[in-house]
Design a protein around this motif. Structure first.
Motif, PDB file in Angstrom:
ATOM      1  N   TYR A   1      -7.102-106.046  29.584  1.00 58.38           N
ATOM      2  CA  TYR A   1      -7.208-104.774  28.863  1.00 58.38           C
ATOM      3  C   TYR A   1      -8.635-104.510  28.401  1.00 58.38           C
ATOM      4  O   TYR A   1      -9.185-103.434  28.657  1.00 58.38           O
ATOM      5  CB  TYR A   1      -6.265-104.778  27.659  1.00 58.38           C
ATOM      6  CG  TYR A   1      -6.227-103.450  26.931  1.00 58.38           C
ATOM      7  CD1 TYR A   1      -5.432-102.416  27.395  1.00 58.38           C
ATOM      8  CD2 TYR A   1      -6.995-103.235  25.790  1.00 58.38           C
ATOM      9  CE1 TYR A   1      -5.403-101.190  26.748  1.00 58.38           C
ATOM     10  CE2 TYR A   1      -6.970-102.017  25.127  1.00 58.38           C
ATOM     11  CZ  TYR A   1      -6.175-100.995  25.608  1.00 58.38           C
ATOM     12  OH  TYR A   1      -6.154 -99.791  24.968  1.00 58.38           O
TER      13      TYR A   1
ATOM     14  N   GLU B   1      -9.441 -91.445  29.162  1.00 57.02           N
ATOM     15  CA  GLU B   1      -8.082 -91.612  28.653  1.00 57.02           C
ATOM     16  C   GLU B   1      -7.138 -92.107  29.746  1.00 57.02           C
ATOM     17  O   GLU B   1      -6.244 -92.933  29.475  1.00 57.02           O
ATOM     18  CB  GLU B   1      -7.583 -90.282  28.079  1.00 57.02           C
ATOM     19  CG  GLU B   1      -8.318 -89.872  26.805  1.00 57.02           C
ATOM     20  CD  GLU B   1      -7.891 -88.503  26.309  1.00 57.02           C
ATOM     21  OE1 GLU B   1      -7.169 -87.813  27.066  1.00 57.02           O
ATOM     22  OE2 GLU B   1      -8.274 -88.124  25.185  1.00 57.02           O
TER      23      GLU B   1
ATOM     24  N   ILE C   1      -7.671 -95.769  30.106  1.00 53.31           N
ATOM     25  CA  ILE C   1      -7.009 -96.507  29.027  1.00 53.31           C
ATOM     26  C   ILE C   1      -5.541 -96.731  29.357  1.00 53.31           C
ATOM     27  O   ILE C   1      -5.004 -97.836  29.213  1.00 53.31           O
ATOM     28  CB  ILE C   1      -7.160 -95.748  27.694  1.00 53.31           C
ATOM     29  CG1 ILE C   1      -8.617 -95.759  27.242  1.00 53.31           C
ATOM     30  CG2 ILE C   1      -6.278 -96.375  26.613  1.00 53.31           C
ATOM     31  CD1 ILE C   1      -8.853 -94.956  25.974  1.00 53.31           C
ATOM     32  N   GLU C   2      -4.875 -95.684  29.806  1.00 51.97           N
ATOM     33  CA  GLU C   2      -3.451 -95.821  30.160  1.00 51.97           C
ATOM     34  C   GLU C   2      -3.269 -96.761  31.344  1.00 51.97           C
ATOM     35  O   GLU C   2      -2.308 -97.532  31.382  1.00 51.97           O
ATOM     36  CB  GLU C   2      -2.874 -94.446  30.492  1.00 51.97           C
ATOM     37  CG  GLU C   2      -2.770 -93.517  29.291  1.00 51.97           C
ATOM     38  CD  GLU C   2      -1.823 -94.047  28.235  1.00 51.97           C
ATOM     39  OE1 GLU C   2      -0.843 -94.721  28.602  1.00 51.97           O
ATOM     40  OE2 GLU C   2      -2.060 -93.807  27.045  1.00 51.97           O
TER      41      GLU C   2
ATOM     42  N   SER D   1      -3.740-100.270  30.046  1.00 55.30           N
ATOM     43  CA  SER D   1      -2.628-100.598  29.163  1.00 55.30           C
ATOM     44  C   SER D   1      -1.371-100.908  29.958  1.00 55.30           C
ATOM     45  O   SER D   1      -0.673-101.894  29.685  1.00 55.30           O
ATOM     46  CB  SER D   1      -2.378 -99.447  28.195  1.00 55.30           C
ATOM     47  OG  SER D   1      -1.277 -99.714  27.363  1.00 55.30           O
TER      48      SER D   1
ATOM     49  N   ASN E   1      -4.538 -98.919  22.140  1.00 56.14           N
ATOM     50  CA  ASN E   1      -4.847 -97.607  22.729  1.00 56.14           C
ATOM     51  C   ASN E   1      -5.516 -96.695  21.711  1.00 56.14           C
ATOM     52  O   ASN E   1      -6.435 -95.930  22.053  1.00 56.14           O
ATOM     53  CB  ASN E   1      -3.562 -96.954  23.243  1.00 56.14           C
ATOM     54  CG  ASN E   1      -3.063 -97.591  24.526  1.00 56.14           C
ATOM     55  OD1 ASN E   1      -3.716 -98.458  25.089  1.00 56.14           O
ATOM     56  ND2 ASN E   1      -1.899 -97.177  24.970  1.00 56.14           N
TER      57      ASN E   1
ATOM     58  N   ASN F   1      -9.262 -95.193  22.287  1.00 56.90           N
ATOM     59  CA  ASN F   1      -9.457 -93.736  22.271  1.00 56.90           C
ATOM     60  C   ASN F   1     -10.531 -93.331  21.273  1.00 56.90           C
ATOM     61  O   ASN F   1     -11.267 -92.360  21.497  1.00 56.90           O
ATOM     62  CB  ASN F   1      -8.137 -93.036  21.943  1.00 56.90           C
ATOM     63  CG  ASN F   1      -7.235 -92.885  23.153  1.00 56.90           C
ATOM     64  OD1 ASN F   1      -7.676 -92.483  24.226  1.00 56.90           O
ATOM     65  ND2 ASN F   1      -5.972 -93.223  23.011  1.00 56.90           N
TER      66      ASN F   1
ATOM     67  N   LYS G   1       0.393-102.367  21.807  1.00 58.83           N
ATOM     68  CA  LYS G   1      -0.078-101.372  22.775  1.00 58.83           C
ATOM     69  C   LYS G   1      -0.554-100.104  22.066  1.00 58.83           C
ATOM     70  O   LYS G   1      -1.623 -99.562  22.383  1.00 58.83           O
ATOM     71  CB  LYS G   1       1.046-101.032  23.755  1.00 58.83           C
ATOM     72  CG  LYS G   1       0.691 -99.932  24.740  1.00 58.83           C
ATOM     73  CD  LYS G   1       1.857 -99.573  25.621  1.00 58.83           C
ATOM     74  CE  LYS G   1       1.498 -98.405  26.545  1.00 58.83           C
ATOM     75  NZ  LYS G   1       2.633 -98.013  27.418  1.00 58.83           N
TER      76      LYS G   1
END
Length: 418
Positions: A350, A193, A196-197, A200, A143, A147, A139
């Protein structure tokens, strides 16, 4: 302008994931050592069965691109290859005698050891402590890679806008104006961002569900229900059965001291027969076979030995050997399934959302901002003060021009009168 920026940024993001060389790798790419330094290494975070030097050799041969500066989809794929290697090299759990003794317990009908239950109890706990750090490390790595894609996509968008502005046949885009706004850039970066979270967390939830299903209930051979399924599931049948053969032989020898040589010769024959049986058991039985009468007797004798020792005696050394072997086998089988399942989940839940869903998500979030208060994006007070300064400068300029015009008029009159 905002819509054009949204479309251009998402197109650049997809291109970076699919593969691109527009952004210079020397500036935006990372070698594997740089990536490990920024987001951690699987070998450092998880217990591996290979040394650091052996790990480096395996990375060069099985992962590849160790010294290449990668970004986007290429860097993501390298991280997944390294994760697959880490699952194969993951150290099998060490089982202590205390853990085996506590897991053996006592049944409700007899005090014999239930080997399968003891092995499953230990394997479930050991698997969770082994797989969880590996999953958390993946993870962090993914990430970090995603990013890094924001400045890459932004650079690719700027390059595309510059090329359009230099082309006289294609008019310039409004995105060139709004991309210079720092507040709007920070807004898009925050949305990226958060996405992305979101991806994830969604992917990790699915991976942990699979890990829970994998470790909560042990299935030996679901697709094979023949009499050989359990035998093929148990590790190193020859070692396990030989332990009980020695135990029974020792018990018989103590009862019949006068026939020691005879018992020894019989034991040697039994060992030879058992080795032949273990060799045959490695084959995959697809149909019914005609089993000779002597083989039936040997199988029955081995079964009696196993049941007698399990139900009527508790020996710590024999229990540790059997339970440890079963735990090692269970975790080794889980390790392969775990690696394949996690890679599939990360690819589907993802990576693909950045290609298929992010553009719609970005438009929705920007629309929410347009409908709400935009003072946190655009500083209206500063804009008002700037406009007031411009108005003041224009008034002063008009006043100066008026005075200058009056001087010119007076000079003109003097020339005409003279």
């Amino acid at each position: 302008g905002a819509d054009a920026f949204c479309d251009g940024f998402c197109a650049a993001l997809k291109e970076a994931i699919h593969g691109s060389v527009v952004a210079p790798p020397s500036t935006f790419g990372e070698t594997l050592s740089q990536e490990n330094l920024a987001a951690g290494s699987f070998h450092d975070r998880c217990a591996m069965a290979v040394s650091e030097r052996g790990w480096e050799r395996l990375v060069v041969s099985d992962v590849g691109n160790r010294d290449h500066r990668l970004y986007g989809g290429a860097q993501y794929h390298r991280a997944l290859r390294e994760f697959s290697l880490a699952t194969k090299c993951l150290r099998l759990p060490t089982i202590t005698e205390d853990e085996v003794a506590n897991a053996a317990g006592v049944g409700d009908t007899h005090d014999g050891v239930n080997f399968l239950r003891a092995a499953c109890v230990i394997a479930v706990e050991k698997a969770r402590t082994s797989f969880d750090p590996l999953l958390d490390s993946l993870k962090l790595r993914t990430n970090h890679i995603m990013n890094n894609l924001f400045p890459v996509a932004e650079y690719m968008l700027r390059q595309n806008l510059d090329r359009q502005s230099k082309n006289p046949l294609r008019p310039g885009s409004d995105g060139a104006e709004i991309i210079t706004n720092p507040q709007f850039r920070d807004l898009v970066k925050n949305i990226f961002e958060d996405f992305i979270e979101k991806c994830s967390d969604s992917c990790m939830l699915r991976c942990r569900d699979d890990l829970t299903a994998l470790t909560r209930y042990i299935t030996w051979d679901l697709n094979e229900r023949s009499s050989g399924a359990l035998r093929r599931s148990l590790p190193d049948q020859g070692d396990i059965v030989s332990v009980y053969q020695v135990a029974v032989a020792s018990s018989d020898k103590s009862k019949r001291v006068d026939s020691g040589s005879k018992a020894s010769s019989k034991e040697t024959v039994a060992d030879q027969e058992q080795r032949a049986l273990v060799k045959n058991s490695n084959n995959d039985y697809r149909g019914q076979q005609v089993v000779p009468h002597t083989e039936r007797e040997r199988d029955y004798y081995n079964l009696l030995q196993l049941m007698e020792e399990a139900a009527c005696a508790r020996d710590a050394n024999r229990t540790n050997l059997v339970v440890s072997g079963l735990v090692q086998h269970i975790v080794a089988q889980w390790r392969e399934s775990f690696g394949k399942s996690v890679c599939t989940k990360f690819n589907c839940f993802y990576l693909l959302p950045f290609v298929e869903e992010f553009q719609r998500h970005l438009r929705q979030e920007l629309q929410k901002v347009y409908e709400g208060d935009m003072t946190h994006i655009f500083d209206l007070d500063e804009s008002k003060r700037q406009l007031q300064r411009q108005v003041t400068d224009l008034k002063n300029e008009c006043a100066a021009n008026k005075k200058l015009q009056e001087k010119f008029d007076s000079v003109s009159q003097m020339l005409q009168s003279g």
